[in-house]
Design an enzyme around this catalytic site. Structure first.
Site, PDB file in Angstrom:
ATOM      1  N   THR A 192       8.908  43.288  43.214  1.00 55.50           N
ATOM      2  CA  THR A 192       9.892  42.664  42.322  1.00 55.50           C
ATOM      3  C   THR A 192      11.177  42.397  43.095  1.00 55.50           C
ATOM      4  O   THR A 192      11.531  43.166  43.987  1.00 55.50           O
ATOM      5  CB  THR A 192      10.175  43.627  41.149  1.00 55.50           C
ATOM      6  OG1 THR A 192       9.002  43.700  40.350  1.00 55.50           O
ATOM      7  CG2 THR A 192      11.349  43.193  40.306  1.00 55.50           C
ATOM      8  N   ARG A 220       1.167  41.659  28.969  1.00 53.31           N
ATOM      9  CA  ARG A 220       1.967  42.885  29.150  1.00 53.31           C
ATOM     10  C   ARG A 220       3.417  42.502  29.503  1.00 53.31           C
ATOM     11  O   ARG A 220       3.667  41.635  30.321  1.00 53.31           O
ATOM     12  CB  ARG A 220       1.356  43.716  30.272  1.00 53.31           C
ATOM     13  CG  ARG A 220       2.183  44.941  30.686  1.00 53.31           C
ATOM     14  CD  ARG A 220       2.990  44.671  31.933  1.00 53.31           C
ATOM     15  NE  ARG A 220       3.622  45.875  32.462  1.00 53.31           N
ATOM     16  CZ  ARG A 220       4.505  45.851  33.463  1.00 53.31           C
ATOM     17  NH1 ARG A 220       4.843  44.707  34.037  1.00 53.31           N
ATOM     18  NH2 ARG A 220       5.054  46.965  33.882  1.00 53.31           N
ATOM     19  N   VAL A 221       4.378  43.138  28.850  1.00 51.40           N
ATOM     20  CA  VAL A 221       5.786  42.890  29.151  1.00 51.40           C
ATOM     21  C   VAL A 221       6.352  44.128  29.842  1.00 51.40           C
ATOM     22  O   VAL A 221       6.248  45.239  29.310  1.00 51.40           O
ATOM     23  CB  VAL A 221       6.584  42.595  27.860  1.00 51.40           C
ATOM     24  CG1 VAL A 221       8.063  42.408  28.173  1.00 51.40           C
ATOM     25  CG2 VAL A 221       6.027  41.361  27.160  1.00 51.40           C
ATOM     26  N   THR A 242      13.803  48.196  40.128  1.00 56.35           N
ATOM     27  CA  THR A 242      12.401  47.878  40.412  1.00 56.35           C
ATOM     28  C   THR A 242      11.597  49.169  40.370  1.00 56.35           C
ATOM     29  O   THR A 242      12.150  50.255  40.550  1.00 56.35           O
ATOM     30  CB  THR A 242      12.262  47.185  41.783  1.00 56.35           C
ATOM     31  OG1 THR A 242      10.874  46.924  42.032  1.00 56.35           O
ATOM     32  CG2 THR A 242      12.811  48.023  42.928  1.00 56.35           C
TER      33      THR A 242
HETATM   34  N1  ASP Z   1       9.162  46.685  37.365  1.00 53.53           N
HETATM   35  C1  ASP Z   1       8.120  45.707  37.590  1.00 53.53           C
HETATM   36  C2  ASP Z   1       7.198  45.709  36.404  1.00 53.53           C
HETATM   37  O1  ASP Z   1       6.818  46.767  35.971  1.00 53.53           O
HETATM   38  C3  ASP Z   1       7.343  45.952  38.831  1.00 53.53           C
HETATM   39  C4  ASP Z   1       8.197  46.138  40.064  1.00 53.53           C
HETATM   40  O2  ASP Z   1       9.347  46.474  39.983  1.00 53.53           O
HETATM   41  O3  ASP Z   1       7.702  45.894  41.159  1.00 53.53           O
HETATM   42  O4  ASP Z   1       6.818  44.666  35.962  1.00 53.53           O
END
Ligand code: ASP
Length: 327
Positions: A192, A220-221, A242
């Site tokens: 992310t 999915r959110v 993230t």
């Molecule tokens: N936080 C993000 C999610 O769960 C994934 C990530 O941060 O890489 O969609």
């Protein structure tokens, strides 16, 4: 309990004029060494985009959007082109952006035909009268098409790297359902992207953009489009998060970080404390503590990053100093 104690670093503002500054991240996970160089290159490009805006007296929102758009288009991260695929083998993107001064935000969820969700989120932030700030799926794409955004076929956002990963993970699917190795695992790609920026006028902005988690069910959110969870900005501080989205949402990670700094906390210490609280309070089925990473800038241009994973791709620049990038 698993996971590691968070590590952090303070980023001191140079001089006393409170000039422009920017911090970026490109995900917190066990980034394989073979991918470090590509991450560093893409981070530097994104830093250059934000810096270009800020050095021309541009606003924090423009700088954050420019940096995140650069990372979304790079194909390197789990965002925009190159996002990880859901169970159905599609790229499905979430993103949010927020202005610290007005508390206006704009966000999109589950878009499949937009290479730069951050530009659409930015458009929603600017154009909304306050009655609709998070738009999802076809509704978001319709607004995009009506306002001059190019819609692309989902295929165009799928990279070979993610196609291969998806077919490998599919073969391990039975395993996935029994042991959930992906939840809170640092080996899972979690690239992310996020940016926090402060412009010369002292305005702060935060933005986060993601392709979500691999093999998640369609629809999915996660946390990245939700203000207070994956990003937050106030007049005092801006933060992007993230990591494991469900845990970040339950922990209100970005909002709590901003609150902690508003209450007088030292940024690096606040970030470590909120990450450690998440790690010790939320665990996956294997008992591993939830992990993640954070970047934060305050109104004076001081900032910090912290992560509880083996690596976090990160970069920064502040006026009068040199830019840097690290994995
Ligand atoms: N936080 C993000 C999610 O769960 C994934 C990530 O941060 O890489 O969609």
């Amino acid at each position: 309990m698993g996971g590691r104690m968070p590590v952090s670093e303070a980023i001191e503002k140079p001089g006393t004029d409170g000039g422009a500054a920017v911090l970026l991240h490109g995900g917190a996970w066990d980034i394989p060494p073979g991918q470090h160089e590509a991450h560093l290159l893409a981070l530097r490009d994104a830093l250059g985009s934000a810096r270009g805006v800020l050095e021309k007296d541009g606003g924090a929102l423009d700088a954050a959007a420019a940096a995140v758009a650069s990372m979304e288009s790079s194909g390197t991260f789990d965002a925009g082109r190159g996002g990880v695929l859901n169970l159905d083998g599609e790229v499905e993107l979430d993103c949010g952006i927020m202005c610290g001064r007005s508390l206006d935000y704009g966000a999109v969820v589950g878009v499949k035909r937009i290479e730069n969700p951050v530009l659409l989120a930015r458009f929603i932030l600017e154009s909304s009268d306050g009655s609709a700030r998070i738009l999802s799926c076809e509704g978001a794409e319709r607004i995009a098409a009506e306002n001059g955004f190019t819609l692309v076929a989902n295929d165009k956002l799928v990279t070979e790297r993610e196609r291969v990963r998806h077919s490998e993970l599919r073969q391990r699917l039975a395993d996935y359902h029994t042991s959930h190795p992906f939840l809170a695992s640092d080996n899972v790609p979690r690239g992310t992207v996020g940016c926090v920026a402060r412009d010369r006028g002292g305005r702060l902005a935060a933005a986060t953009s993601t392709g979500g988690t691999p093999m998640r069910p369609a629809g999915r959110v996660g946390d990245s489009a939700l203000p207070g969870a994956g990003y937050y900005a106030s007049g005092s501080a801006a933060c992007s998060a993230t990591g494991w989205g469900e845990a970040i949402t339950a922990s209100l990670l970005a909002g709590r970080s901003v609150d902690g700094v508003e209450a007088g906390g030292v940024p690096a210490e606040v970030l470590c404390a909120v990450l450690e609280r998440m790690r010790t309070s939320i665990r996956n089925r294997d008992g591993r503590g939830a992990t993640g990473g954070l970047i934060l800038l305050d109104f004076e241009g001081s900032g910090a990053f912290a992560f509880s994973t083996p690596h976090m791709a990160r970069a920064g620049w502040s006026e009068g100093g040199e830019g840097w990038a690290a994995v």
